[in-house]
Design a protein around this motif. Structure first.
Motif, short mmCIF file in Angstrom:
data_model
loop_
_atom_site.label_atom_id
_atom_site.label_comp_id
_atom_site.label_asym_id
_atom_site.label_seq_id
_atom_site.Cartn_x
_atom_site.Cartn_y
_atom_site.Cartn_z
N ASN A 157 0.83 -1.20 0.00
CA ASN A 157 0.00 0.00 0.00
C ASN A 157 0.87 1.26 0.00
O ASN A 157 2.09 1.19 -0.03
N ARG A 158 0.23 2.44 0.03
CA ARG A 158 0.94 3.72 -0.04
C ARG A 158 1.91 3.92 1.12
O ARG A 158 2.88 4.65 1.00
N ASP A 159 1.64 3.28 2.26
CA ASP A 159 2.49 3.43 3.43
C ASP A 159 3.65 2.44 3.42
O ASP A 159 4.41 2.37 4.38
N GLY A 160 3.76 1.65 2.35
CA GLY A 160 4.84 0.67 2.25
C GLY A 160 4.57 -0.61 3.02
O GLY A 160 5.47 -1.41 3.21
N GLU A 161 3.33 -0.81 3.43
CA GLU A 161 2.96 -2.02 4.16
C GLU A 161 2.53 -3.10 3.17
O GLU A 161 1.88 -2.81 2.16
N VAL A 162 2.91 -4.32 3.47
CA VAL A 162 2.51 -5.45 2.64
C VAL A 162 1.13 -5.90 3.08
O VAL A 162 0.87 -6.07 4.28
N VAL A 163 0.24 -6.07 2.12
CA VAL A 163 -1.13 -6.50 2.40
C VAL A 163 -1.35 -7.85 1.75
O VAL A 163 -0.99 -8.06 0.59
N LEU A 164 -1.91 -8.78 2.50
CA LEU A 164 -2.18 -10.14 2.03
C LEU A 164 -3.68 -10.31 1.87
O LEU A 164 -4.45 -10.00 2.79
N HIS A 165 -4.11 -10.78 0.70
CA HIS A 165 -5.52 -11.04 0.43
C HIS A 165 -5.67 -12.48 -0.04
O HIS A 165 -4.80 -12.99 -0.74
N LYS A 166 -6.79 -13.08 0.32
CA LYS A 166 -7.11 -14.38 -0.26
C LYS A 166 -7.54 -14.13 -1.70
O LYS A 166 -8.43 -13.31 -1.97
N ALA A 167 -6.89 -14.79 -2.63
CA ALA A 167 -7.18 -14.58 -4.05
C ALA A 167 -8.40 -15.41 -4.44
O ALA A 167 -8.67 -16.46 -3.83
N PRO A 168 -9.13 -14.96 -5.45
CA PRO A 168 -10.24 -15.79 -5.94
C PRO A 168 -9.69 -17.14 -6.40
O PRO A 168 -8.64 -17.20 -7.05
N GLN A 169 -10.39 -18.18 -6.05
CA GLN A 169 -9.95 -19.52 -6.41
C GLN A 169 -10.35 -19.80 -7.84
O GLN A 169 -11.50 -19.57 -8.23
N ASN A 170 -9.41 -20.28 -8.63
CA ASN A 170 -9.68 -20.62 -10.02
C ASN A 170 -10.19 -22.06 -10.05
O ASN A 170 -9.42 -23.00 -9.94
N ASN A 171 -11.50 -22.22 -10.19
CA ASN A 171 -12.09 -23.56 -10.18
C ASN A 171 -11.77 -24.35 -11.44
O ASN A 171 -12.03 -25.54 -11.50
N LYS A 172 -11.21 -23.69 -12.44
CA LYS A 172 -10.89 -24.37 -13.68
C LYS A 172 -9.46 -24.89 -13.70
O LYS A 172 -8.98 -25.34 -14.71
N ARG A 173 -8.78 -24.82 -12.55
CA ARG A 173 -7.40 -25.31 -12.48
C ARG A 173 -7.38 -26.79 -12.81
O ARG A 173 -8.16 -27.58 -12.30
N LYS A 174 -6.48 -27.16 -13.69
CA LYS A 174 -6.36 -28.56 -14.10
C LYS A 174 -5.72 -29.36 -12.97
O LYS A 174 -4.65 -28.99 -12.47
N LEU A 175 -6.37 -30.43 -12.55
CA LEU A 175 -5.83 -31.29 -11.52
C LEU A 175 -4.72 -32.16 -12.09
O LEU A 175 -4.81 -32.62 -13.23
N ASP A 176 -3.67 -32.37 -11.30
CA ASP A 176 -2.65 -33.29 -11.77
C ASP A 176 -3.20 -34.72 -11.63
O ASP A 176 -4.26 -34.94 -11.06
N ARG A 177 -2.51 -35.69 -12.17
CA ARG A 177 -3.04 -37.05 -12.23
C ARG A 177 -3.28 -37.65 -10.86
O ARG A 177 -4.18 -38.47 -10.68
N PHE A 178 -2.52 -37.23 -9.87
CA PHE A 178 -2.71 -37.75 -8.52
C PHE A 178 -3.92 -37.11 -7.85
O PHE A 178 -4.71 -37.78 -7.20
N GLU A 179 -4.09 -35.79 -8.03
CA GLU A 179 -5.25 -35.11 -7.48
C GLU A 179 -6.54 -35.64 -8.12
O GLU A 179 -7.55 -35.79 -7.46
#
Length: 79
Positions: A34-56
């Motif tokens: 942010n403007r004050d130089g602080e790091v901000v952590l957000h939960k990102a939107p989950q991509n439901n279209k992520r390809k599963l690997d063969r084990f998953e």
């Protein structure tokens, strides 16, 4: 709340923060500064279209309840 940066640049997100953001293993996160130089952590939107690997993709699909001794006999060729 402090944590230590590893030589690989990794940190552990404290449990209170993981709980507050409902972060689970595999969750995506976004970092911003942010403007004050602080790091901000957000939960990102989950991509439901992520390809599963063969084990998953196979995880939880077994429909046969093997007994250990039967499975070992099969794998060893001792029928």
């Amino acid at each position: 709340m402090s944590t230590t940066l590893t030589v690989k640049g990794q940190v552990t997100i404290p449990k209170q923060i993981r709980d507050a953001l409902n972060l689970q293993p595999g969750s995506l996160v976004d970092f911003a500064v942010n403007r004050d130089g602080e790091v901000v952590l957000h939960k990102a939107p989950q991509n439901n279209k992520r390809k599963l690997d063969r084990f998953e993709a196979a995880r939880g699909k077994a429909d046969v309840a093997w007994r250990t001794q039967d499975l070992m006999a099969l794998l060893r060729g001792c029928t």
